[in-house]
Design a protein around this motif. Structure first.
Motif, PDB file in Angstrom:
ATOM      1  N   SER A  56      -3.517  -7.013   6.060  1.00 43.66           N
ATOM      2  CA  SER A  56      -2.981  -5.797   5.530  1.00 43.66           C
ATOM      3  C   SER A  56      -1.691  -6.029   4.843  1.00 43.66           C
ATOM      4  O   SER A  56      -1.409  -5.143   3.476  1.00 43.66           O
ATOM      5  CB  SER A  56      -3.026  -4.472   6.171  1.00 43.66           C
ATOM      6  N   LEU A  99      -2.404  -8.312   1.221  1.00 47.43           N
ATOM      7  CA  LEU A  99      -3.657  -7.937   0.332  1.00 47.43           C
ATOM      8  C   LEU A  99      -2.792  -7.223  -1.052  1.00 47.43           C
ATOM      9  O   LEU A  99      -1.751  -6.541  -0.698  1.00 47.43           O
ATOM     10  CB  LEU A  99      -4.325  -6.774   0.963  1.00 47.43           C
ATOM     11  N   TRP A 131      -2.618  -4.510  -2.807  1.00 47.41           N
ATOM     12  CA  TRP A 131      -2.831  -3.005  -2.942  1.00 47.41           C
ATOM     13  C   TRP A 131      -2.543  -2.505  -3.986  1.00 47.41           C
ATOM     14  O   TRP A 131      -3.407  -1.503  -4.503  1.00 47.41           O
ATOM     15  CB  TRP A 131      -2.206  -2.332  -1.690  1.00 47.41           C
ATOM     16  N   GLN A 132      -1.812  -2.892  -5.085  1.00 46.09           N
ATOM     17  CA  GLN A 132      -1.300  -2.112  -6.136  1.00 46.09           C
ATOM     18  C   GLN A 132      -2.592  -2.316  -6.980  1.00 46.09           C
ATOM     19  O   GLN A 132      -2.421  -1.702  -8.158  1.00 46.09           O
ATOM     20  CB  GLN A 132       0.048  -2.957  -6.570  1.00 46.09           C
ATOM     21  N   ARG A 133      -3.479  -3.475  -6.830  1.00 52.47           N
ATOM     22  CA  ARG A 133      -4.354  -3.400  -7.976  1.00 52.47           C
ATOM     23  C   ARG A 133      -5.665  -2.735  -7.318  1.00 52.47           C
ATOM     24  O   ARG A 133      -6.776  -2.511  -8.338  1.00 52.47           O
ATOM     25  CB  ARG A 133      -4.715  -4.839  -7.867  1.00 52.47           C
ATOM     26  N   TRP A 134      -5.760  -1.886  -6.370  1.00 49.41           N
ATOM     27  CA  TRP A 134      -6.760  -1.216  -6.112  1.00 49.41           C
ATOM     28  C   TRP A 134      -6.530   0.321  -5.962  1.00 49.41           C
ATOM     29  O   TRP A 134      -5.385   0.887  -6.557  1.00 49.41           O
ATOM     30  CB  TRP A 134      -7.096  -1.720  -4.520  1.00 49.41           C
ATOM     31  N   SER A 135      -7.573   1.216  -5.560  1.00 47.06           N
ATOM     32  CA  SER A 135      -7.497   2.252  -5.973  1.00 47.06           C
ATOM     33  C   SER A 135      -6.853   3.297  -4.863  1.00 47.06           C
ATOM     34  O   SER A 135      -6.324   2.347  -3.870  1.00 47.06           O
ATOM     35  CB  SER A 135      -8.927   3.146  -5.572  1.00 47.06           C
ATOM     36  N   ARG A 182      -7.333   5.199  -3.001  1.00 46.62           N
ATOM     37  CA  ARG A 182      -7.963   5.490  -1.787  1.00 46.62           C
ATOM     38  C   ARG A 182      -8.251   4.317  -1.003  1.00 46.62           C
ATOM     39  O   ARG A 182      -8.919   4.337   0.076  1.00 46.62           O
ATOM     40  CB  ARG A 182      -9.363   6.171  -2.077  1.00 46.62           C
ATOM     41  N   ALA A 183      -7.841   3.306  -1.200  1.00 50.06           N
ATOM     42  CA  ALA A 183      -8.130   1.677  -0.698  1.00 50.06           C
ATOM     43  C   ALA A 183      -7.544   2.082   0.809  1.00 50.06           C
ATOM     44  O   ALA A 183      -8.389   1.233   1.810  1.00 50.06           O
ATOM     45  CB  ALA A 183      -7.535   0.741  -1.230  1.00 50.06           C
ATOM     46  N   GLY A 190       0.896  -1.144  -0.096  1.00 47.64           N
ATOM     47  CA  GLY A 190       0.037  -0.044   0.075  1.00 47.64           C
ATOM     48  C   GLY A 190       0.786   1.149  -0.043  1.00 47.64           C
ATOM     49  O   GLY A 190       0.260   2.375   0.103  1.00 47.64           O
TER      50      GLY A 190
END
Length: 377
Positions: free
Chosen positions: A93, A96, A98-102, A104-105, A44
């Motif tokens: 966490s 997860l 994170w690099q695939r998500w917005s 703002r995740a 993240g």
């Protein structure tokens, strides 16, 4: 050939790197702290690391101060349940994607803190309402680490959770909720704008430090950083404008500068997006052609030569190529390409030669030869 400029494209991720780099605008204490965080906890990026820190800080402060409130047995059970949920979230966490998500995740971190505070407010007697100031810290986190205006999306969840964390619903609590809601938004948006301005200023400084001011392509400092990312199969090309000193002497340095600007613009316009060009010094330029090999790289240079001639270039250019393999470093390839350039100069200029064609030089350049020729670079 793509018409997209090579300069200004985002730097490629290093293979195996699943999280964003620390941004240039980050303060020194944050950059230094992140450098000591184990890689598995960096998911993240800075926002993810700071979100985990938010959970740990709030949990630690509650653990250190809750005994002052003399919690009952039921309160302790609720506290234990909230702590267990926080530990599960921290563990999850770290794995997860994170690099695939917005971007703002990571809002999940302040939201989890506020949910925990609401549970304490509704599930305890002695602890209820004691830790509502942490809501401000959550919005500070949102303003500093998440994109602008994220606070507006968090507010609809924050208001009811704040009411659940507080004492009985009374007129004073309602008024206070309206006031603190406006304060949360104001703090978050001010911090977001300050972070945005600092990031923009840092980006300008970084771009200026890595850009040649005359040609607006990369400079030697930026070239050195990019060369460490080269892998076997990438090709280093050294280009040199022919008879450039004579051009300066006969037509003036202002005209020579214009020729350099035009040559740099031609390179930036006609290279592929993944390729790179930098001014190495004077009238010498270096190209990094990814996954090309010597033969295709020479074809690319010949197309650049044709484009330069068709555009009415004031002088020709010579070039040397060297392709990395498993035993050749980027610096060795640069030296070999420079040697191939000198071979092209000896053979009449306005041509391209590979490292294999340079007298006695090949892609496997010995350390002594690298050291000797480096004095000429």
């Amino acid at each position: 050939m793509s018409q997209d400029p090579v300069i200004g494209a985002a730097a490629p991720q290093v293979p195996g790197d699943d999280h964003p780099r620390v941004p240039a605008w980050a303060p020194p204490w944050l950059r230094g702290g992140l450098a000591h965080v184990p890689s598995r906890w960096r998911g993240g990026g800075p926002a993810g690391v700071a979100g985990r820190a938010l959970l740990l800080v709030t949990g630690t402060l509650v653990a250190l101060t809750v005994w002052v409130l003399s919690p009952g047995t039921g309160d302790v059970l609720v506290l234990a349940g909230v702590a267990a949920a926080a530990v599960v979230l921290l563990g999850a966490s770290s794995v997860l994607p994170w690099q695939r998500w917005s971007p703002r995740a990571p809002i999940v971190f302040p939201l989890a803190v506020m949910v925990a505070l609401a549970v304490l407010g509704r599930g305890t007697e002695q602890v209820a309402g004691a830790y509502v100031p942490f809501f401000v810290l959550c919005f500070v986190y949102v303003g500093v680490f998440l994109p602008p205006h994220t606070a507006y999306g968090l507010l609809p969840a924050a208001v009811p959770l704040y009411l659940l964390s507080s004492e009985a619903l009374e007129p004073t609590v309602v008024v206070r909720t309206v006031v603190v809601s406006c304060t949360w938004l104001l703090v978050a948006e001010l911090l977001a704008q300050l972070a945005r301005r600092q990031r923009a200023a840092a980006d300008v400084l970084v771009r200026d430090a890595r850009t040649d001011p005359l040609t607006t392509i990369g400079n030697r400092r930026d070239l050195e950083d990019r060369m460490v990312r080269l892998v076997p199969g990438d090709t280093v090309v050294v280009c040199d404008l022919d008879h450039f000193k004579q051009l300066n002497d006969t037509r003036g340095h202002a005209f020579g500068d214009q020729v350099l600007r035009e040559f740099g613009a031609m390179l930036a316009t006609h290279l592929r997006r993944d390729d790179y060009a930098a001014r190495f010094g004077g009238e010498e330029f270096v190209l990094l052609l990814h996954a090309s090999g010597t033969g295709p790289a020479m074809d690319v240079v010949e197309r650049l030569r044709q484009t330069w001639c068709d555009g009415g270039g004031a002088t020709t250019f010579s070039a040397g190529c060297a392709t990395l393999d498993e035993v050749t470093s980027a610096q060795q390839a640069l030296v070999a390409a420079d040697a191939a350039l000198y071979a092209a100069k000896r053979e009449g200029r306005n041509c391209t030669r590979s490292a294999e064609a340079a007298d006695g030089w090949g892609p496997r350049v010995g350390a002594d030869s690298v050291r000797d020729l480096s004095h000429e670079l």
